[in-house]
Design an enzyme around this catalytic site. Structure first.
Site, mmCIF file in Angstrom:
data_model
loop_
_atom_site.group_PDB
_atom_site.id
_atom_site.type_symbol
_atom_site.label_atom_id
_atom_site.label_comp_id
_atom_site.label_asym_id
_atom_site.label_seq_id
_atom_site.Cartn_x
_atom_site.Cartn_y
_atom_site.Cartn_z
ATOM 1 N N HIS A 112 -16.087 5.625 11.030
ATOM 2 C CA HIS A 112 -16.247 6.743 10.105
ATOM 3 C C HIS A 112 -17.715 7.123 10.021
ATOM 4 O O HIS A 112 -18.570 6.268 9.831
ATOM 5 C CB HIS A 112 -15.728 6.344 8.723
ATOM 6 N N ARG A 121 -14.331 12.916 13.336
ATOM 7 C CA ARG A 121 -15.061 11.695 13.012
ATOM 8 C C ARG A 121 -15.702 11.023 14.211
ATOM 9 O O ARG A 121 -16.848 10.583 14.146
ATOM 10 C CB ARG A 121 -14.102 10.714 12.348
ATOM 11 N N GLY A 160 3.988 0.571 2.245
ATOM 12 C CA GLY A 160 4.849 -0.499 1.747
ATOM 13 C C GLY A 160 5.462 -0.173 0.400
ATOM 14 O O GLY A 160 6.669 -0.332 0.198
ATOM 15 N N GLY A 210 0.836 -1.194 0.000
ATOM 16 C CA GLY A 210 0.000 0.000 0.000
ATOM 17 C C GLY A 210 0.869 1.242 0.000
ATOM 18 O O GLY A 210 2.048 1.193 -0.386
ATOM 19 N N LEU A 211 0.318 2.360 0.438
ATOM 20 C CA LEU A 211 1.100 3.595 0.411
ATOM 21 C C LEU A 211 2.396 3.438 1.178
ATOM 22 O O LEU A 211 3.468 3.809 0.699
ATOM 23 C CB LEU A 211 0.279 4.740 1.003
ATOM 24 N N GLU A 231 -0.694 2.184 8.678
ATOM 25 C CA GLU A 231 -1.786 1.852 9.604
ATOM 26 C C GLU A 231 -1.411 0.689 10.512
ATOM 27 O O GLU A 231 -1.982 0.541 11.597
ATOM 28 C CB GLU A 231 -3.058 1.510 8.798
ATOM 29 N N ARG A 256 -8.066 9.394 14.450
ATOM 30 C CA ARG A 256 -7.306 9.979 13.349
ATOM 31 C C ARG A 256 -8.143 11.033 12.641
ATOM 32 O O ARG A 256 -9.334 10.836 12.413
ATOM 33 C CB ARG A 256 -6.922 8.888 12.348
#
Lengths: 267, 640, 218
Positions: free
Chosen positions: B268, B333, B47, B44-45, B428, B438
């Site tokens: 969320h 949130r 990794g 992902g972002l 994460e 977050r």
């Protein structure tokens, strides 16, 4: 309340599903009933229900690729009644809902078919050819460091928007699946166009076009004959205008002398 | 073995810590870099950016992902945007303000030094992504556009339509593919990490299953980097991708990595409500919708079954605007989610089961015109209509909170190293930057900060500071780990019970959502702690996993993940039980103010709860890392 | 040379070759059609036009060589692309429903084959006279009238011209797009241009055998 109170109107369907145990095993269409299907289910949720019943009955569930189930990861994708991702425009299989079908329908479900996308199992195919097309040049060489400030390079909004239109590709492979020639032109062209309309993409523009086009051919995809099937199948509605851009860039690149070593192409 | 938690925060003033640390860290000689082999799990972002950057530096990298391509990691689904303290709007933003907003948004349960560094490198991320060709939204003048997000009063969020995560991930993915083509990274798609291997107390490799052939393989390395995302799927229904799982981090935890704050989960507020029992996942509607949408429910419970158009303006309760006038619909949130739950608990929820509230764009459409709303949210509106068959241009959206992100994760120090030497954890999967809640558009920022700008420095320091004896997969530790994985697979396949894996997962999810979801209390958590072990026991007795190990077997994949969730869920409840306060996403009903706001307890709970695995059947050991706040004043969060 | 070979080796390169040669051939076809319309003036006009073409001598042979090269390249590229495209999908779908592909685009290849057969016949019919019952090197007008008195021959011409029309409808559009000549637009103008080229060429050529059969020309 439309769409939310339809649980009562459940449907009974018949599925004709391609089953194939492994890459080199023989495959064929197998029929399964899919009863009590809610119109509010997604297509993949319908397959979940069928699989749950198959498992409980001691049979192997139907293997299919899926992950995000919100239409962005590009994992899912099957031919549904002869159309890539099924009948809804701009919709991946995971976002297709069963309200697109009617009680009593027969649904044909097959994997993407292309030499470059060999079947792995049932409805799962190997799409790594797409990764290799990107490896051939679908990037801007900008190693991590401290580049100039992001606003030092203004980009016209129409250019940024056009780049975004093409960058929206999710790499699902529907364009290849829908193309009568199993061509990867729309996928390749979308990436070429995304990077070609941005100023950051200019230095590598020629080498990128040549290398990506030639890799696309080497992977065994067909050529584009502009049937237009790909842009209809594309869940992100990428236009075949991209293919014009790819051809232009490829022609220009072929007319340009490329320095030795500048081009990591496949030939 | 017992864990000692040393956060290794550099001395000196907050603003100078990272600079000083960068200078103090040891470097690896350029010619030696290629001799080091690093494993990155996850693409992902965090990794992908780490794998690409480490390869650019010259390290020899192996990267693993369970999907068929690294481009499909779930970072791709992030919609709204990425924060950066660029202050391009001239509206008073700064590194200090982003730092403060993040600490405050996290309800003062994050480490100051980590968060400050995050805010510092946020500006570099935007520059880097633009250089890669990420097509961020632009103004007509050609400069970058911004939007506002919850929990902030400045406009600092950069976005690419409603597909920011996709575009950032594609940028990192392209950088990764370039490195794969160059030979610096070897990519292993459709490979799932099932065990971490320690040699002499250091992380030296992993055991993976090739998900196509079913083969169990071992891979050695000098250090292991986990970027395997969060554990939201413990709830079964979440906005995570179906494949997201806790297995990699849980396996590492069982090998000695402390698990920090597992009860900090984010719900969320703006997701599409559940439609039926077959539901396989929940779909998020970007928080950015709250920029222009107004949240309301009927004032009277008896109105909740009426068509929204039949409810007069004066009979509507715009509860966020009423309760939190200064932030209104842009409240953080956790606050927005809880307020929705309260309205529904009050019988005023709308839609099936009364589990929904309206998000209404009528005002925005009449003020800005439909084309402007289409430009901003067109794709989100289309997605909503596809799923619900309702037109949000003419009828308010129905939304309900859903599990979305997990702030907890493996404990890491300032260098992003876990309590196991050499095991680094990014994105994460670690616990480090978001405290108990977050802020929107901060997950992308953290993933890329860790991958592009933190780990490339800190891993060098680790490699340069340690000596590495060569190991092979013939080492007894690898042989044992490999055998353990084989045995576990064999066991799962041999049970041949009567219940499917999904049925267990759904049942676990229901327990977690009811007892450890948006609101928790001691009695419920204790019930969960009785129910989960029972369910786990039944799983290992009665699960049905068809097929064999030596093939592509999606039931087997799921079974392994659910088995780990069944262990992990218990730790989550234990953590929620010990934290006798309400903070951020963790709301204990026993600890609230008279008007229903979260009541934090800084005297007793201003710490990171890091759990150590104590062995099969043993209660885990709680370690506390105290949180020192030297630069911000601990205040009660108020968004009123 | 290496660059040229690489270019020809790629599917895009072959498509570009097809587009360029296609444009040459379309140009020829339009000229040929306009020339044929001399038939509607009178026999003398037609025979004079034919005599004029022959009088150009070497130039005629240069044009013929150019056209032959274009046709051969066009056909070779088409055959190679067809083989590549067939090979790209070794296993067919059990069920496939084309969504938008036009009749013209789907029949392009068979239409091309019909045209190739037609061209060979046509050259033997009106150029060398091999397949003509009463061929005269001077009286082109008479050749046409006699040639089209056979219903079967006229019918073959009509069918061949229909497939030429379809071929042009997709081919002209695709050729222009392949070369990337047009700016982006919602409704591509080449579609309209291709349609008119196809209709005019089809009508212009078909008129003659039909007129002969109906006795308008004799």
């Amino acid at each position: 309340m439309s769409g939310t109170s339809s649980a009562a109107k459940s449907m009974n369907l018949t599925l004709h599903v391609w089953r194939q145990a492994a890459a080199h095993a023989p495959g064929g269409i197998v029929d399964y009933p899919a009863n009590d299907i809610s119109p509010d289910m997604s297509f993949l949720e319908m397959l979940d229900v069928v699989n749950e019943r198959l498992t409980e009955g001691g049979q192997e569930p139907i293997a299919f690729d899926h992950d995000c189930r919100e239409g962005i990861c590009g994992s899912c994708g099957v031919m549904i009644n002869g159309a890539a991702h099924g009948p809804m425009k701009a919709t991946t299989a995971c976002q297709l809902h069963m309200r697109s079908f009617s009680d009593g329908d027969e649904i044909w479900i097959e994997p993407w078919r292309a030499k470059a996308f060999p079947v792995v199992k049932d409805l799962i195919v190997n799409r790594s050819a797409f990764d290799r097309i990107i490896q051939a040049g679908g990037y801007i060489s900008a190693p991590t460091g401290t580049p100039q400030d992001a606003n030092a390079l203004p980009i016209r909004k129409p250019d940024a928007d056009l780049a975004m239109d093409n960058a929206a590709c999710i790499g699902c492979g529907a364009c290849v699946a829908a193309c009568p020639n199993a061509s990867a032109s729309l996928f390749t062209a979308a990436k070429i166009t995304h990077l070609a309309v941005l100023p950051q993409g200019q230095p590598e523009r020629s080498t990128r076009a040549r290398s990506m086009v030639e890799t696309m051919d080497l992977e065994g995809f067909g050529g584009c004959t502009l049937f237009g099937e790909c842009q209809v199948a594309c869940p992100k509605e990428i236009s075949i205008d991209a293919i014009m851009q790819m051809n232009r860039d490829y022609i220009m690149a072929s007319a340009t002398k490329v320095e030795l070593g500048e081009w990591a192409g496949s030939a | 073995m017992t864990i000692t938690l040393d956060a290794k925060i550099p001395a000196g003033p907050l603003a100078g810590k990272w600079d000083k640390h960068q200078f103090d860290m040891k470097l690896v000689n350029p010619v030696n870099k290629r001799k080091f082999h690093l494993i990155v799990v996850g693409s992902g972002l965090a990794g992908a950016s780490a794998a690409a950057t480490l390869s650019e530096l010259g390290y020899n990298v192996s990267c693993f992902c369970y999907q068929d391509s690294p481009r499909r990691a779930h970072s791709i689904a992030a919609q709204g945007g990425i924060n950066a303290a660029k202050n391009y709007r001239n509206d008073g933003d700064s590194v200090q303000r982003l730092f403060y907003d993040t600490i405050k948004g996290g309800d003062f349960r994050a480490r100051e030094a980590n968060v400050y560094r995050l805010a510092q490198v946020s500006v570099d991320i935007i520059d880097q992504c633009v250089a890669q060709g990420v097509p961020f939204a632009r103004e007509y003048g050609g400069l970058l556009a911004n939007r506002s997000f919850g929990g902030a009063q400045v406009s600092r969020t950069f976005y690419a339509r409603g597909q920011t995560g996709q575009q950032l991930l594609i940028g990192a993915y392209q950088a990764l593919e370039k490195e794969i083509a160059g030979g610096g990274v070897t990519m292993y798609e459709r490979h799932e990490m099932l065990e971490l291997v320690l040699v002499d107390g250091k992380a030296r490799g992993i055991v993976v299953r090739d998900m196509v052939s079913g083969e169990i393989e071992s891979h050695t390395a000098d250090a292991v980097i986990l970027a395997t995302g969060g554990y939201g799927n413990v709830f079964y229904l979440s906005t995570n991708a179906k494949g997201c799982n806790v297995t990699a981090t849980w396996r590492a935890h069982k090998k000695g990595a402390a698990f920090a704050n597992p009860c900090f989960t984010q719900i969320h507020p703006t997701c599409i409500p559940v439609a039926g029992g077959y539901q396989s996942k929940l779909t998020l509607m970007s928080e950015s919708l709250r920029n222009d949408g107004r949240v309301w429910v009927p004032k009277r419970a008896e109105d909740s079954t009426k068509e929204p158009s039949q409810i007069a303006e004066e009979d509507r309760d715009y509860y966020l605007e009423r309760k939190y006038p200064s932030y209104g619909n842009l409240s953080p949130r956790d606050i927005a989610s809880r307020a929705a739950k309260e309205a529904c608990d009050d019988g005023r929820g709308v839609g099936p089961g009364g589990l929904g509230v309206y998000l209404d764009f009528a005002d925005a459409i009449s003020r800005l015109g439909r084309p402007m709303i289409e430009e901003r949210y067109g794709n989100l509106f289309e997605m909503y209509q596809r799923i619900t068959d309702e037109d949000p241009y003419t009828r308010p959206m129905r939304i309900y909170p859903a599990v979305h992100y997990t702030m907890g994760g493996l404990w890491v120090d300032y260098n992003l190293m876990s309590s196991i030497d050499g095991l680094h954890v990014l994105g994460e999967a670690n616990f480090s930057d978001h405290g108990a809640n977050r802020l929107g558009a901060s997950a992308l920022m953290q993933g890329l900060a860790d991958g592009y700008f933190v780990i490339p420095y800190t891993i060098g320091h680790y490699l340069a500071s340690n000596k590495f004896e060569p190991v092979t997969t013939a080492h007894p530790a690898f042989v044992a780990a490999n055998a353990a994985v084989e045995e576990r697979t064999r066991r799962l396949l041999s049970i041949n019970g009567t219940r499917t894996v999904d049925s267990f997962h759904r049942e676990l999810g229901r327990i977690m959502w009811d007892k450890c979801g948006m609101a928790r209390d001691a009695a419920g958590l204790q019930q969960a702690l009785e129910l989960i072990p029972k369910l786990r026991e039944e799983f290992w007795r009665n699960v049905k996993v068809p097929g064999i190990g030596a093939e592509l077997n999606q039931s087997l994949e799921k079974a392994g993940r659910v088995a780990d969730f069944l262990e992990f869920g218990e730790l989550m409840c234990l953590d929620a039980l010990q934290r006798e306060e309400s903070c951020g996403g963790h709301f204990r009903t026993e600890y609230q103010t008279a008007d229903g706001e979260a009541m934090r307890n800084d005297e007793q709970f201003a710490y990171v709860a890091a759990w150590e695995y104590a062995g099969e059947g043993q209660p885990p050991i709680l370690h506390k890392e105290p949180l020192a706040f030297e630069n911000v004043h601990l205040s009660t969060r108020s968004y009123k | 040379m290496r660059r040229l070979l690489l270019f020809w080796g790629s599917t895009v390169g072959k498509k570009v070759v097809m587009a360029v040669t296609g444009i040459v051939l379309v140009g020829f076809v339009i000229g040929h059609m306009l020339g044929n319309l001399q038939m509607f003036r009178d026999a003398e006009a037609m025979n004079n036009y034919a005599a004029f073409l022959k009088s150009t001598g070497g130039l005629l042979w240069v044009a013929r060589a150019g056209l032959l090269t274009a046709a051969v390249l066009h056909i070779i590229a088409a055959v190679q692309l067809t083989l590549i495209n067939r090979a790209a999908r070794p296993t067919a779908y059990v069920r496939r429903d084309p969504q938008v592909a036009t009749f013209a685009s789907r029949t392009l290849r068979w239409g091309g084959v019909i045209l190739a057969v037609f061209i060979v016949y046509h050259l033997g019919h009106f150029t060398t006279g091999t397949f003509h019952p009463a061929f005269s090197h001077r009286d082109v007008y008479g050749n046409v009238i006699i040639g089209f008195r056979s219903v079967w021959v006229a019918l073959f011409y009509v069918i061949a011209m229909a497939s030429l029309g379809l071929h042009l409808f997709h081919g002209v559009w695709a050729g222009v797009r392949t070369l990337g000549l047009q700016q982006r637009s919602e409704v591509p103008i080449q579609r309209t241009v291709a349609l008119w080229v196809a209709i005019v060429v089809w009508a212009g050529f078909t008129m003659i055998p039909v007129a002969v059969l109906l006795g308008v020309l004799n």
